[in-house]
Design an enzyme around this catalytic site. Structure first.
Site, short mmCIF file in Angstrom:
data_model
loop_
_atom_site.label_atom_id
_atom_site.label_comp_id
_atom_site.label_asym_id
_atom_site.label_seq_id
_atom_site.Cartn_x
_atom_site.Cartn_y
_atom_site.Cartn_z
N ARG A 203 69.02 44.73 10.21
CA ARG A 203 69.36 45.11 8.84
C ARG A 203 68.71 46.42 8.43
O ARG A 203 69.27 47.21 7.72
CB ARG A 203 68.93 44.00 7.88
N TYR A 204 67.48 46.63 8.88
CA TYR A 204 66.72 47.81 8.49
C TYR A 204 66.73 48.83 9.64
O TYR A 204 66.94 48.46 10.79
CB TYR A 204 65.27 47.42 8.19
N ARG B 183 63.55 48.10 12.40
CA ARG B 183 63.05 46.80 12.84
C ARG B 183 64.16 45.77 12.91
O ARG B 183 65.13 45.84 12.16
CB ARG B 183 61.91 46.31 11.95
N CYS C 217 62.31 23.46 14.45
CA CYS C 217 61.03 23.45 13.74
C CYS C 217 60.45 22.04 13.84
O CYS C 217 61.19 21.07 13.91
CB CYS C 217 61.21 23.77 12.26
N CYS D 210 61.78 22.56 6.08
CA CYS D 210 61.62 22.81 4.65
C CYS D 210 62.98 22.63 4.00
O CYS D 210 63.96 23.21 4.46
CB CYS D 210 61.17 24.25 4.41
N CYS E 8 65.07 25.79 3.19
CA CYS E 8 65.16 26.76 4.29
C CYS E 8 66.30 27.76 4.10
O CYS E 8 67.44 27.39 3.85
CB CYS E 8 65.36 26.02 5.61
N ARG F 27 67.59 29.44 6.36
CA ARG F 27 68.51 29.36 7.50
C ARG F 27 68.97 27.93 7.77
O ARG F 27 69.21 27.55 8.90
CB ARG F 27 67.86 29.95 8.74
N ASP G 220 66.07 32.04 -2.11
CA ASP G 220 67.44 32.49 -1.79
C ASP G 220 68.47 31.48 -2.32
O ASP G 220 68.24 30.27 -2.26
CB ASP G 220 67.62 32.61 -0.27
N ASP H 110 65.38 38.84 -1.72
CA ASP H 110 66.17 39.26 -0.57
C ASP H 110 67.60 39.30 -1.08
O ASP H 110 68.19 38.25 -1.39
CB ASP H 110 65.98 38.28 0.60
N LYS I 95 65.16 43.26 1.25
CA LYS I 95 64.21 42.81 0.25
C LYS I 95 64.02 43.88 -0.83
O LYS I 95 63.74 45.02 -0.52
CB LYS I 95 62.88 42.51 0.91
C1 LIG Z 1 62.47 40.35 6.16
C2 LIG Z 1 63.23 40.96 7.24
C3 LIG Z 1 62.66 41.96 8.05
C4 LIG Z 1 61.24 42.45 7.87
O1 LIG Z 1 61.02 43.04 6.65
P1 LIG Z 1 59.59 43.59 6.26
O2 LIG Z 1 59.72 44.04 4.85
O3 LIG Z 1 59.29 44.71 7.20
O4 LIG Z 1 58.62 42.47 6.44
C5 LIG Z 1 63.44 42.49 9.04
N1 LIG Z 1 64.71 42.10 9.24
C6 LIG Z 1 65.28 41.17 8.47
C7 LIG Z 1 66.69 40.79 8.73
C8 LIG Z 1 64.56 40.54 7.45
O5 LIG Z 1 65.13 39.59 6.70
#
Ligand SMILES: *Cc1c(COP(=O)(O)O)cnc(C)c1O
Length: 433
Positions: free
Chosen positions: A174-175, A178, A187, A191, A194, A196, A355, A392, A399
């Site tokens: 998504r980002y 990362r 798990c 929870c 959850c 997911r 969420d 989110d 986020k």
């Molecule tokens: C939360 C999340 C991250 C990591 O986000 P950070 O703000 O760096 O902790 C990376 N990918 C996805 C899909 C996420 O939901």
């Protein structure tokens, strides 16, 4: 204990541990715990917990009483074996009914409608559940109720649009820099809120070599990825060998700078944190961990010991807490939680607005509740104790941070700010000319 070393006629005192060169054993967490002040568990539970000075066989009074009642033949050694805890999870209505008095809404979750997320609670975590109060926070997080089968406006099974952002099954990108790698959907404890729940516990995501190699190949071919977040399911439910393989494969990728593991194990199955596990993990630094603590009652001696071992292995620990109605949506509970986390060397990282997953209405609070909690903490306690409150964004926006408004406005060349005590201050801004 101090050792005296003679050097250049001067006497230098150093701690004994500093003289043991080449010692690659992880420090004994027991010795660190012994030096720690007692953990004061928050007011509403009225207990003061002290940490035993020994590392093996930690068993808090609540867990001891619970074990005696429901698992009388089980030794402390077996109770503290994470695989025993895992295979003796509470998974059925019949097991549950032997241990707690179910409310009508709780029983109806099993008999009137099928919930999508399976039941799973470790005996350890079950020992923290109130047998007679359906409103107890810990109980609400793990025991299903009929409300989770209700579908209200705006809710979705995959509100974050994760499935649409998966270049490879089980990998969410998504980002820019990362990725999120889902190892498995298993798990030890599920929870009820959850994020997911659409995939978790259904055997849909396997840590198969085949799938994971496709994920590693994607990361290899995507040099922008410098941070890999391993989640699931709970990654620490895998054995050491499999985990070591995943971590070493990621370490072979030169542009992967850091690896993070997201886990709830220290809260629900602290017995999983063993010397063997931390000895393996610390070979893959820089490794970070995001833990999931929800309520101060989870901060038991067992959890404290687990976090101490991870922190002593050099793993920076953060906690991701979900804001939940009737669980932690008030200032006192949240303050007690974050103060306990700091004592456990866990930095509160995110406070998530819950969420809008299907069946989550009974857990969700207005955003103003979260903002009020942040407003009540900022300035009144350590900055390190303050998580970033985030939503989110539904639809896959990532986020988005939420902050009370500290900027009131402008007055000529000054910025008008409000402090934590609600007083106004002016900061003279330099002229931008
Ligand atoms: C939360 C999340 C991250 C990591 O986000 P950070 O703000 O760096 O902790 C990376 N990918 C996805 C899909 C996420 O939901």
């Amino acid at each position: 204990m101090q050792v005296t070393i003679k050097r250049n006629e001067q006497q230098v005192c150093v701690p004994a541990s500093a003289t043991q060169e080449g010692d690659d054993e992880p420090p004994d967490p027991g010795s660190c715990l012994a030096a720690m002040p007692a953990l004061t568990v928050p007011k509403h539970s009225g207990r003061i917990v002290r940490f035993p000075a020994h590392r093996a066989g930690i068993l808090s009074p609540a867990a001891r009483a619970f074990r005696k009642k429901y698992f009388p033949g089980i030794t402390t050694k077996l109770w503290n074996d994470w695989q025993w805890q895992t295979s003796n999870r509470i998974r059925t209505l019949a097991q549950l009914e032997k241990m707690i008095v179910l409310s009508d809404a709780e029983r109806a979750a099993f008999t009137q409608a099928a919930t999508t997320l399976p039941l799973g609670i470790t005996p350890y975590y079950m020992s923290l559940v109130s047998p007679d109060n359906p409103d107890q926070p810990i109980r609400r997080t793990v025991i299903p109720t009929l409300q989770e089968t209700l579908h209200t406006a705006g809710e979705a099974d995959d509100p974050l649009g994760e499935d649409a952002m998966s270049p490879v099954p089980g990998l969410v990108h998504r980002y820019p820099d990362r990725v999120l790698l889902l190892l498995s959907d298993f798990c030890s404890t599920y929870c009820r809120y959850c994020t997911r729940s659409r995939v978790v516990g259904h055997g849909a995501i396997h840590p198969s070599r085949n799938r994971l190699e496709r994920a590693f190949a994607y990361i290899e071919q995507t040099p922008a990825v410098r941070d890999v977040l391993i989640s699931g399911g709970d990654p620490l439910m895998l054995g050491e060998e499999k985990l070591a393989w995943v971590l070493s494969r990621l370490r072979q990728i030169p542009h992967v700078e850091i690896v993070r593991i997201g886990t709830k194990v220290p809260a629900v199955l602290p017995q999983r944190i063993t010397q063997r596990l931390v000895r393996m993990l610390r070979q893959y630094h820089p490794l970070w961990m995001s833990l999931h603590f929800t309520h101060p009652d989870e901060c038991t001696p067992e959890a404290y010991r687990a976090c101490a071992m991870l922190a002593d292995a050099g793993i920076p620990l953060g906690s991701q807490t979900v804001l939940l109605k009737g669980v932690n949506d008030n200032l006192d509970t949240m303050r007690a939680l974050i103060h306990n986390l700091l004592k456990m060397r866990v930095r509160p990282y995110y406070l998530y607005q819950c969420d809008p997953i299907t069946g989550s209405a009974h857990f969700r609070t207005p955003v103003e509740t979260g903002l009020d909690i942040i407003r009540g903490l900022r300035g009144f306690t350590s900055g390190y104790a303050l998580p970033t409150y985030v939503i989110d964004a539904p639809g896959g926006g990532g986020k988005i941070p939420l902050m009370p408004d500290y900027v009131v406005g402008r007055e000529n060349d000054a910025l008008v700010l409000r402090n934590y005590e609600n007083k106004l201050y002016r900061y003279p801004e330099p002229c931008n000319c």
